[in-house]
Motif scaffolding. Structure first.
Motif, PDB file in Angstrom:
ATOM      1  N   ASN A  67       0.564  -1.325   0.041  1.00  0.00           N
ATOM      2  CA  ASN A  67      -0.380  -0.102   0.156  1.00  0.00           C
ATOM      3  C   ASN A  67       0.780   0.600   0.368  1.00  0.00           C
ATOM      4  O   ASN A  67       0.347   2.204   0.480  1.00  0.00           O
ATOM      5  N   THR A  68       2.105   1.113  -0.649  1.00  0.00           N
ATOM      6  CA  THR A  68       2.695   2.177  -0.234  1.00  0.00           C
ATOM      7  C   THR A  68       3.641   2.804  -2.711  1.00  0.00           C
ATOM      8  O   THR A  68       3.758   1.879  -2.841  1.00  0.00           O
ATOM      9  N   ALA A  69       3.174   3.618  -2.589  1.00  0.00           N
ATOM     10  CA  ALA A  69       3.157   4.467  -3.506  1.00  0.00           C
ATOM     11  C   ALA A  69       4.903   4.716  -3.243  1.00  0.00           C
ATOM     12  O   ALA A  69       5.361   5.427  -2.442  1.00  0.00           O
ATOM     13  N   SER A  70       6.045   4.476  -4.754  1.00  0.00           N
ATOM     14  CA  SER A  70       7.062   4.867  -4.921  1.00  0.00           C
ATOM     15  C   SER A  70       7.174   5.837  -5.328  1.00  0.00           C
ATOM     16  O   SER A  70       8.589   6.280  -5.249  1.00  0.00           O
ATOM     17  N   CYS A  71       6.609   6.049  -6.363  1.00  0.00           N
ATOM     18  CA  CYS A  71       6.682   7.392  -7.215  1.00  0.00           C
ATOM     19  C   CYS A  71       5.466   7.590  -7.626  1.00  0.00           C
ATOM     20  O   CYS A  71       4.570   7.532  -7.473  1.00  0.00           O
ATOM     21  N   ARG A  72       5.420   8.962  -8.416  1.00  0.00           N
ATOM     22  CA  ARG A  72       4.437   9.113  -9.349  1.00  0.00           C
ATOM     23  C   ARG A  72       4.796   9.294 -10.856  1.00  0.00           C
ATOM     24  O   ARG A  72       6.157   9.649 -10.902  1.00  0.00           O
ATOM     25  N   SER A  73       4.159   8.957 -11.446  1.00  0.00           N
ATOM     26  CA  SER A  73       4.784   7.961 -12.809  1.00  0.00           C
ATOM     27  C   SER A  73       3.361   8.687 -13.914  1.00  0.00           C
ATOM     28  O   SER A  73       1.953   8.991 -13.743  1.00  0.00           O
ATOM     29  N   ALA A  74       3.605   9.002 -14.968  1.00  0.00           N
ATOM     30  CA  ALA A  74       2.622   9.434 -15.647  1.00  0.00           C
ATOM     31  C   ALA A  74       2.588   8.519 -17.351  1.00  0.00           C
ATOM     32  O   ALA A  74       2.415   9.032 -18.512  1.00  0.00           O
ATOM     33  N   ILE A  75       3.168   7.539 -17.057  1.00  0.00           N
ATOM     34  CA  ILE A  75       3.023   6.262 -17.841  1.00  0.00           C
ATOM     35  C   ILE A  75       2.285   5.244 -18.307  1.00  0.00           C
ATOM     36  O   ILE A  75       1.782   5.408 -18.938  1.00  0.00           O
ATOM     37  N   THR A  76       1.699   4.879 -17.261  1.00  0.00           N
ATOM     38  CA  THR A  76       0.855   3.473 -17.587  1.00  0.00           C
ATOM     39  C   THR A  76       0.184   4.309 -16.468  1.00  0.00           C
ATOM     40  O   THR A  76       0.550   3.402 -14.819  1.00  0.00           O
ATOM     41  N   PHE A  77      -1.094   3.321 -16.896  1.00  0.00           N
ATOM     42  CA  PHE A  77      -2.586   3.677 -15.407  1.00  0.00           C
ATOM     43  C   PHE A  77      -3.314   2.507 -15.328  1.00  0.00           C
ATOM     44  O   PHE A  77      -3.272   1.651 -16.187  1.00  0.00           O
ATOM     45  N   ILE A  78      -2.714   1.975 -14.294  1.00  0.00           N
ATOM     46  CA  ILE A  78      -4.158   0.488 -14.045  1.00  0.00           C
ATOM     47  C   ILE A  78      -5.250   0.845 -13.155  1.00  0.00           C
ATOM     48  O   ILE A  78      -4.766   1.546 -11.927  1.00  0.00           O
ATOM     49  N   ASP A  79      -6.443   0.296 -13.162  1.00  0.00           N
ATOM     50  CA  ASP A  79      -7.068   0.069 -12.330  1.00  0.00           C
ATOM     51  C   ASP A  79      -7.557  -1.114 -12.559  1.00  0.00           C
ATOM     52  O   ASP A  79      -8.657  -1.646 -12.120  1.00  0.00           O
ATOM     53  N   GLY A  80      -6.996  -1.941 -10.882  1.00  0.00           N
ATOM     54  CA  GLY A  80      -7.263  -2.861 -10.821  1.00  0.00           C
ATOM     55  C   GLY A  80      -8.760  -3.920 -10.587  1.00  0.00           C
ATOM     56  O   GLY A  80      -8.473  -5.206 -10.785  1.00  0.00           O
ATOM     57  N   ASP A  81      -9.504  -3.009 -10.139  1.00  0.00           N
ATOM     58  CA  ASP A  81     -11.319  -4.274  -9.696  1.00  0.00           C
ATOM     59  C   ASP A  81     -11.539  -3.460 -10.983  1.00  0.00           C
ATOM     60  O   ASP A  81     -12.843  -4.088 -11.130  1.00  0.00           O
ATOM     61  N   HIS A 136       3.815  -2.055 -17.391  1.00  0.00           N
ATOM     62  CA  HIS A 136       3.022  -2.278 -15.750  1.00  0.00           C
ATOM     63  C   HIS A 136       2.770  -1.879 -15.399  1.00  0.00           C
ATOM     64  O   HIS A 136       2.911  -2.087 -13.602  1.00  0.00           O
ATOM     65  N   GLU A 137       2.817  -0.535 -14.973  1.00  0.00           N
ATOM     66  CA  GLU A 137       3.934   0.407 -13.896  1.00  0.00           C
ATOM     67  C   GLU A 137       4.390  -0.858 -12.658  1.00  0.00           C
ATOM     68  O   GLU A 137       5.366  -1.130 -13.217  1.00  0.00           O
ATOM     69  N   GLN A 138       4.510  -0.377 -11.832  1.00  0.00           N
ATOM     70  CA  GLN A 138       5.221  -0.240 -10.279  1.00  0.00           C
ATOM     71  C   GLN A 138       5.234  -1.920  -9.882  1.00  0.00           C
ATOM     72  O   GLN A 138       5.490  -2.786  -9.062  1.00  0.00           O
ATOM     73  N   ASN A 139       5.376  -2.984 -11.229  1.00  0.00           N
ATOM     74  CA  ASN A 139       5.662  -4.131 -10.994  1.00  0.00           C
ATOM     75  C   ASN A 139       7.120  -4.637 -10.761  1.00  0.00           C
ATOM     76  O   ASN A 139       8.068  -4.210  -9.924  1.00  0.00           O
ATOM     77  N   CYS A 140       7.175  -5.773  -9.997  1.00  0.00           N
ATOM     78  CA  CYS A 140       8.924  -6.781  -9.765  1.00  0.00           C
ATOM     79  C   CYS A 140       9.604  -6.223 -10.553  1.00  0.00           C
ATOM     80  O   CYS A 140      11.014  -5.255  -9.764  1.00  0.00           O
ATOM     81  N   PRO A 185      10.315  -1.299 -23.457  1.00  0.00           N
ATOM     82  CA  PRO A 185      10.669  -0.511 -23.128  1.00  0.00           C
ATOM     83  C   PRO A 185       9.895   0.783 -22.048  1.00  0.00           C
ATOM     84  O   PRO A 185      10.464   1.579 -21.612  1.00  0.00           O
ATOM     85  N   GLY A 186       9.001  -0.520 -21.187  1.00  0.00           N
ATOM     86  CA  GLY A 186       8.480   0.440 -20.297  1.00  0.00           C
ATOM     87  C   GLY A 186       9.675   0.072 -19.228  1.00  0.00           C
ATOM     88  O   GLY A 186       9.889   1.352 -18.701  1.00  0.00           O
TER      89      GLY A 186
END
Ligand code: CMC
Length: 429
Positions: free
Chosen positions: A52-66, A232-236, A390-391
């Motif tokens: 539950n921690t955002a480690s950055c602000r990013s303008a690249i990829t948006f995910i709405d998991g729900d 895929h934004e902040q994946n592992c 590229p990501g």
């Protein structure tokens, strides 16, 4: 009291604090002022695995998991997968906008120009054992690229960063194809500049005796898979690239860290694990027994199911299932598909999976497609890496240009021994 704030009362001291809330987030550093004494370090948050921690602000990829939404730079993944080339998507991830025709042509030309690798890198690849895992080969070879391009250390120079970006995008398919040929004992096939990005890669992997009849449907399917994996934004693995890159190391070293993270079976290695699982299950009749084993909670997982972020469905899996049928129309049905479909059918109706919101992810069907295309099981994650590149590079540059970012360095809660005196070896019993 400001409306966009959080009031916190520390019951240890009775003191109250007002913490600003912005973008649905409080700043962890704002908690530091909450202390029980002047010499107290201040309050921290404990968040293993960054749940539950955002480690950055990013303008690249948006995910709405729900809702099962994935967008690159605002564009829905469904539209990009249908209408774009992979290099077009890569350009979008890097630059923030889709290229015009001249911009795309110039970008394609640049990439084509850099596809060759130094011949010493070939010697390096030849040093691997014949049965070396191609992901191990890839991560080693990409790390080695940093020694071929020591100029890549100048990460503060925009033009230099651009050059390394082009080198990475151009050379990774060549290295990946060489790794493929090495494990089959086949001579390396060099890049052909008259072919497109995907066509050239396929040619370098499968050409025999100077010949390969290209199959446009299979090549487009591979391109779509690359697009679906592109970010895929902040994946592992992306977090690994950002964390390693935050030490100001060169991008080849940072990307090799991303490849290492992707290798694991809980991340990109899941596509390989799915095929091994289907082999292990054996037949459709054995599926219920396997599902029972998974549900018994003795460590067996249904590989290709579940996701940290997607809790309704993975939009990439939906698109991939369609690609799978296009591919099987060309190659014939893979008998393992029957087992996969049965697993999916039973799991989607089973309370265990429904309660935990476990749905097929991107890796569930991608392995079957790669297999049908002729790639061996241990090569699947390499294909994921080619797509994700590229990501990684776009996120690395975004991190470098973000004034708020510093070297990544989490805190810990120390739970070890209190201070004690050294005991000499002879006195240790
Ligand atoms: N099969 C069976 N049970 C599962 C699975 C699964 N694939 N995934 C999660 N669970 C259970 C887990 O045991 C736990 O149950 P309980 O609450 O009873 O302890 C619950 O669901 C929550 O799991 P979690 O491990 O806390 O979830 P996570 O967000 O940490 O893990 C995941 C996400 C993807 C690592 C996990 O779902 C998993 O291991 N899946 C299989 C591997 C896989 O397919 N990975 C590819 C991910 S998509 C491609 C990529 O981005 O790399």
């Amino acid at each position: 009291m400001a409306k966009d704030s959080l009031s916190v009362t520390d019951n240890r001291t009775g003191k109250s604090y007002e913490l600003p809330v912005s973008e649905g987030t409080i700043r962890a550093m704002d908690l530091r002022q909450i202390k029980v004494a002047d010499d107290d370090f201040g309050l921290m948050t404990y968040d293993p695995a960054f749940m539950n921690t955002a480690s950055c602000r990013s303008a690249i990829t948006f995910i709405d998991g729900d809702k099962g939404i994935l967008r690159y730079r605002g564009y829905p993944i469904e539209q990009l997968a249908e209408k774009c080339s992979f290099l077009e998507v890569a350009y979008l991830l890097f630059e923030g906008e889709l290229p015009t025709k001249p911009q795309l042509e110039a970008w394609e030309e640049k990439v084509r120009y850099h596809t060759y690798v130094h011949t010493n890198l070939i010697k390096f690849l030849e040093g691997y054992r014949y049965d070396a895992h191609p992901m191990g080969m890839l991560l080693g070879a990409v790390g080695a690229l940093s020694t071929f391009y020591p100029d890549a250390k100048h990460i503060g120079d925009k033009a230099n960063r651009y050059l390394q970006r082009v080198r990475l995008i151009s050379k990774l398919p060549t290295i990946a194809a060489f790794a493929f040929r090495h494990s089959r004992g086949l001579p390396f096939v060099f890049p052909r500049n008259d072919l497109g990005y995907i066509g050239n890669f396929v040619n370098m992997t499968f050409e025999i005796g100077g010949k390969l009849e290209p199959n446009a449907v299979l090549q487009r399917a591979l391109e779509i898979l690359f697009i679906l994996h592109a970010d895929h934004e902040q994946n592992c693995s992306t977090s690994a690239v950002r964390a390693v890159g935050s030490s100001d190391v060169d991008p080849f070293s940072a990307v090799s860290a991303g490849i290492a993270a992707l290798y694991g079976p809980l991340h990109g290695g899941a596509n390989e694990a799915v095929l091994r699982m289907l082999d292990e299950i054996g037949t459709k009749a054995d599926v219920p027994g396997f599902i029972d084993k998974v549900k018994s909670g003795h460590g067996e997982r249904l590989m290709g199911f579940g996701h940290r972020v997607y809790k309704s469905y993975d939009p990439r899996a939906k698109l991939i299932k369609k690609v799978a049928y296009d591919v099987f129309e060309q190659t014939g049905l893979n008998p393992k598909l029957e087992i996969a479909l049965e697993l999916e059918r039973i799991a989607l109706e089973d309370d265990y999976f429904i309660k935990r919101k476990l749905y097929p992810n991107v890796d569930f069907y991608s392995g079957l497609i790669y297999k049908a295309m002729g790639y061996p099981t241990d090569y699947f994650t390499v294909l994921f890496a080619l797509g994700r590149l590229p990501g990684w590079v776009a996120q690395w540059e975004e991190m470098l240009l973000d004034k708020e970012q510093k070297i990544a360095r989490p805190r810990q809660i120390y739970v070890g021994a209190e201070e004690r005196n050294f005991v000499p070896l002879v006195a240790r019993g």
